[in-house]
Design a protein around this motif. Structure first.
Motif, PDB file in Angstrom:
ATOM      1  N   LYS A   1       0.855  -1.175   0.000  1.00  0.00           N
ATOM      2  CA  LYS A   1       0.000   0.000   0.000  1.00  0.00           C
ATOM      3  C   LYS A   1       0.896   1.232   0.000  1.00  0.00           C
ATOM      4  O   LYS A   1       1.838   1.335   0.777  1.00  0.00           O
ATOM      5  N   LEU A   2       0.609   2.170  -0.881  1.00  0.00           N
ATOM      6  CA  LEU A   2       1.489   3.318  -1.061  1.00  0.00           C
ATOM      7  C   LEU A   2       1.112   4.457  -0.109  1.00  0.00           C
ATOM      8  O   LEU A   2      -0.073   4.703   0.133  1.00  0.00           O
ATOM      9  N   PRO A   3       2.098   5.170   0.415  1.00  0.00           N
ATOM     10  CA  PRO A   3       1.777   6.395   1.155  1.00  0.00           C
ATOM     11  C   PRO A   3       1.050   7.390   0.254  1.00  0.00           C
ATOM     12  O   PRO A   3       1.175   7.352  -0.974  1.00  0.00           O
ATOM     13  N   ARG A   4       0.317   8.282   0.854  1.00  0.00           N
ATOM     14  CA  ARG A   4      -0.440   9.271   0.085  1.00  0.00           C
ATOM     15  C   ARG A   4       0.477  10.053  -0.851  1.00  0.00           C
ATOM     16  O   ARG A   4       1.517  10.561  -0.451  1.00  0.00           O
ATOM     17  N   GLY A   5       0.079  10.132  -2.122  1.00  0.00           N
ATOM     18  CA  GLY A   5       0.828  10.886  -3.108  1.00  0.00           C
ATOM     19  C   GLY A   5       1.994  10.142  -3.730  1.00  0.00           C
ATOM     20  O   GLY A   5       2.675  10.680  -4.605  1.00  0.00           O
ATOM     21  N   PHE A   6       2.252   8.898  -3.321  1.00  0.00           N
ATOM     22  CA  PHE A   6       3.406   8.153  -3.808  1.00  0.00           C
ATOM     23  C   PHE A   6       3.062   7.343  -5.058  1.00  0.00           C
ATOM     24  O   PHE A   6       1.998   6.730  -5.147  1.00  0.00           O
ATOM     25  N   ALA A   7       4.005   7.324  -6.015  1.00  0.00           N
ATOM     26  CA  ALA A   7       3.890   6.457  -7.186  1.00  0.00           C
ATOM     27  C   ALA A   7       4.750   5.213  -7.023  1.00  0.00           C
ATOM     28  O   ALA A   7       4.789   4.375  -7.920  1.00  0.00           O
ATOM     29  N   PHE A   8       5.491   5.085  -5.907  1.00  0.00           N
ATOM     30  CA  PHE A   8       6.239   3.866  -5.624  1.00  0.00           C
ATOM     31  C   PHE A   8       6.285   3.654  -4.122  1.00  0.00           C
ATOM     32  O   PHE A   8       5.802   4.477  -3.345  1.00  0.00           O
ATOM     33  N   SER A   9       6.897   2.556  -3.689  1.00  0.00           N
ATOM     34  CA  SER A   9       6.694   2.062  -2.327  1.00  0.00           C
ATOM     35  C   SER A   9       7.486   2.808  -1.263  1.00  0.00           C
ATOM     36  O   SER A   9       8.526   3.420  -1.535  1.00  0.00           O
ATOM     37  N   ASP A  10       7.012   2.677  -0.032  1.00  0.00           N
ATOM     38  CA  ASP A  10       7.695   3.257   1.115  1.00  0.00           C
ATOM     39  C   ASP A  10       9.009   2.531   1.382  1.00  0.00           C
ATOM     40  O   ASP A  10       9.979   3.131   1.848  1.00  0.00           O
ATOM     41  N   THR A  11       9.075   1.226   1.091  1.00  0.00           N
ATOM     42  CA  THR A  11      10.328   0.490   1.268  1.00  0.00           C
ATOM     43  C   THR A  11      11.413   1.059   0.362  1.00  0.00           C
ATOM     44  O   THR A  11      12.546   1.303   0.801  1.00  0.00           O
ATOM     45  N   ALA A  12      11.081   1.290  -0.910  1.00  0.00           N
ATOM     46  CA  ALA A  12      12.040   1.919  -1.829  1.00  0.00           C
ATOM     47  C   ALA A  12      12.438   3.296  -1.336  1.00  0.00           C
ATOM     48  O   ALA A  12      13.608   3.705  -1.451  1.00  0.00           O
ATOM     49  N   PHE A  13      11.501   4.007  -0.752  1.00  0.00           N
ATOM     50  CA  PHE A  13      11.753   5.370  -0.280  1.00  0.00           C
ATOM     51  C   PHE A  13      12.863   5.411   0.761  1.00  0.00           C
ATOM     52  O   PHE A  13      13.600   6.399   0.868  1.00  0.00           O
ATOM     53  N   ARG A  14      13.023   4.339   1.547  1.00  0.00           N
ATOM     54  CA  ARG A  14      14.072   4.341   2.568  1.00  0.00           C
ATOM     55  C   ARG A  14      15.464   4.454   1.927  1.00  0.00           C
ATOM     56  O   ARG A  14      16.349   5.111   2.475  1.00  0.00           O
ATOM     57  N   ILE A  15      15.654   3.819   0.784  1.00  0.00           N
ATOM     58  CA  ILE A  15      16.938   3.953   0.091  1.00  0.00           C
ATOM     59  C   ILE A  15      17.085   5.370  -0.448  1.00  0.00           C
ATOM     60  O   ILE A  15      18.181   5.950  -0.437  1.00  0.00           O
ATOM     61  N   PHE A  16      15.979   5.975  -0.905  1.00  0.00           N
ATOM     62  CA  PHE A  16      16.039   7.360  -1.387  1.00  0.00           C
ATOM     63  C   PHE A  16      16.395   8.323  -0.260  1.00  0.00           C
ATOM     64  O   PHE A  16      17.142   9.285  -0.465  1.00  0.00           O
ATOM     65  N   ILE A  17      15.833   8.096   0.942  1.00  0.00           N
ATOM     66  CA  ILE A  17      16.152   8.976   2.073  1.00  0.00           C
ATOM     67  C   ILE A  17      17.665   9.068   2.248  1.00  0.00           C
ATOM     68  O   ILE A  17      18.224  10.142   2.492  1.00  0.00           O
TER      69      ILE A  17
END
Length: 617
Positions: free
Chosen positions: A533-549
């Motif tokens: 399930k994606l966070p609001r406004g996201f086109a990709f996952s929260d797990t991937a986002f951790r690497i982006f952070i």
């Protein structure tokens, strides 16, 4: 104090371990696990993301360069020009370690080296094998659109990836042989997927069990190498030799090289979107050269080229940081956080009025601040490459239309606009109309059952047929990227205990459970990320986002041309003003002013554009 010493001043195991920072990182992790950063108001959400980034810097940077190696790439001898010019191959960015980040050096890791899974056939081809997963969980029946953005996000992403990383050309020997089900229509049996090239710097005498490594044939730095090349010879061929400029083709088509082997349309991955971005920013380079020549008429070809390259690369980094990424992850907290990466919490207005008001990256942003490798030599990572496998962004069907009145010009499939076919389309359609068409078409959402069907049966320029969905799954296994649950554990995230925890779609949960024989630990990283399930406004996952952070800021923090050397003395005052004053919208309008009506009122070029002929709508 030398640059090398300065870069190490706040690094290593003790990075930000004061009681206050320990409290922040501990509290951030606890709040994130219990509540979720995305469910908080903006300010506490930002504090949680800050704490998570500090902990990721402490725990999730690992240096493969310390593993046994031979035959490392040899940088050119240092010269005075290296202090103020980017090199073609990325060497000498850190004067104390001139090999750091250069083309031909290893990918790093965001996981401990002893947790890299071996690339044994029984692991890479284990059930369900990559082709089974492609057919059962990734096949697109109809496009699931990402409605908050336009298809320039897909073109831009591949344009950036071409700058950041490439594992190189796969050898034809010893391909992976993927068994096929009886009802699989694939035309060859077994399916053959070429291997990732071996690391030429791996020491053959390395002890048994030494983790596998691979090299990046591109420069690791955010240096626009997709425009300028990764070697001196390639760079010379791209330049006109006059006023610092690059060759550009007619009508947006790339320049035709004398050597057919250098034809860009024959390189795997070439398609219309990539060609459009290459053309746009080659022209932007030349516009920057004109701007600098007007401001500094005594500068020669070399000086104009080098300053324009710095400015163009920084503009690309700025657009990606404060426009592209906030468009594809448009949660209010991430939008604020990404703008703070560039301007700090003081904001763009304070930057324009006062410049940097603090040495802190939190207050005044990363550009112009202090170079910091956080105790680990800089490189891009295999995990960073893994989470950027976002082929679902690409549409299968493309309706090309006129930017003047929205009239239909041509309907294409992705196959029509890939490889040499892209040049045909570019020859028959104006670049303005192509940009308009991309700007008014939604890309796909990065989710299950949304992989482009033409990329599941993609014919490479060499005639080899390839299922890129199966290849993406296989690559992560081959390169030792952990499966989904283990990946989350290594990022201090809760693993999925059940298939129902993995996704909020009961049908998907049942499909995944059936395919993986009820073993949640076997679920591949890409499948887990696409199912979330994606966070609001996201086109990709929260797990991937951790690497982006972690990596989105590291690409800036480690690069002295974005930190201590991001100054008027290096870039020039006219160059710094160009970066400050421009956005993707202004770049588009400079080279394609006919788009003014459809771009009127837009502050972000990656959100859906106004439809032509509907003024005021």
């Amino acid at each position: 104090m030398t640059l090398q010493r300065r870069a190490g001043r706040r690094t290593g195991p003790g990075y930000r371990t004061s009681p206050a920072w320990r409290l922040l990182t501990t509290a951030a992790g606890a709040v994130d696990r219990r509540v979720g950063w995305d469910r908080l108001p903006v300010v506490p959400g930002l504090l949680v993301l800050l704490g998570l980034r500090v902990r990721l810097r402490q725990k999730n940077l690992h240096d493969t360069g310390r593993l046994p190696s031979v035959g490392l790439p040899d940088p050119a001898p240092p010269s005075a020009r290296h202090r103020v010019d980017r090199t073609a191959d990325g060497s000498h960015n850190d004067p104390g370690e001139p090999r750091m980040g250069m083309a031909g050096t290893r990918f790093g890791r965001n996981i401990p080296l002893d947790r890299i899974a071996p690339a044994a056939p029984e692991d890479v081809l284990s059930r369900p094998n990559p082709r089974e997963i492609s057919r059962a969980l990734l096949t697109r029946d109809s496009l699931i659109p990402a409605e908050s953005v336009n298809s320039l996000v897909a073109a831009w992403l591949q344009f950036m990836v071409r700058d950041w990383f490439s594992h190189g050309t796969s050898p034809v020997e010893r391909p992976w042989e993927v068994p096929l089900m009886d009802d699989d229509p694939w035309p060859e049996r077994p399916m053959r997927i070429m291997r990732t090239p071996d690391d030429p710097t791996r020491d053959p005498r390395a002890p048994a069990g030494t983790p596998d490594t691979r090299v990046n044939v591109s420069s690791h730095w955010w240096d626009a190498s997709q425009i300028y090349g990764t070697g001196e010879q390639e760079q010379r061929l791209l330049r006109t030799g006059e006023l610092g400029k690059l060759h550009v083709g007619d009508g947006g088509r790339p320049p035709v090289p004398a050597d057919p082997s250098r034809d860009p349309s024959r390189v795997p991955g070439f398609w219309l979107g990539l060609a459009m971005m290459q053309d746009l920013f080659a022209r932007e380079h030349n516009a920057i050269c004109d701007h600098l020549h007007a401001a500094y008429p005594s500068w020669d070809d070399e000086e104009l080229f080098q300053r324009a390259r710095l400015v163009n690369a920084a503009l690309l980094a700025k657009i990606h940081t404060v426009e592209w990424t906030p468009a594809v992850i448009s949660h209010p907290t991430t939008v604020t956080a990404l703008r703070a990466n560039w301007w700090g919490v003081a904001g763009e207005r304070a930057h324009r009025l006062f410049g940097r008001v603090s040495g802190s990256e939190v207050v005044s942003g990363i550009p112009g601040g202090e170079t910091d490798h956080y105790g680990i030599p800089y490189s891009l990572t295999e995990e960073f490459a893994a989470v950027y496998r976002m082929h679902p962004l690409v549409r299968d069907d493309w309706h090309l239309r006129s930017a003047t009145d929205d009239a239909s010009l041509r309907r294409c499939t992705f196959r029509d606009i890939a490889g040499p076919g892209a040049l045909e389309v570019m020859g028959a359609t104006s670049m303005t109309d192509l940009l308009y068409s991309f700007g008014t078409l939604h890309p796909g959402l990065v989710t299950l059952h949304n992989f482009p069907k033409f990329l599941q049966e993609f014919e490479r320029p060499d005639g080899h047929l390839q299922d890129l969905a199966a290849t993406d799954i296989l690559r992560n296994r081959e390169l030792g990227v952990p499966r989904y649950n283990e990946f989350r554990r290594l990022l201090r995230l809760e693993p999925a205990a059940t298939f129902e925890d993995l996704t909020d779609d009961p049908a998907w949960a049942a499909e995944i459970e059936r395919l993986y024989d009820g073993d949640i630990e076997k679920v591949d990283l890409m499948i887990g990320m696409f199912a979330e399930k994606l966070p609001r406004g996201f086109a990709f996952s929260d797990t991937a986002f951790r690497i982006f952070i972690l990596m989105a800021s590291r690409r800036l923090n480690s690069d002295r041309f974005f930190t201590e050397y991001y100054t008027p003395e290096v870039y020039s005052r006219a160059g710094m003003a160009w970066i400050d004053d421009n956005t993707m919208v202004t770049v588009l309008l400079r080279h394609h002013p006919e788009l003014r009506t459809v771009l009127a009122g837009l502050t972000n070029a990656f959100v859906p554009w106004r439809t032509a002929g509907r003024a005021g709508v």
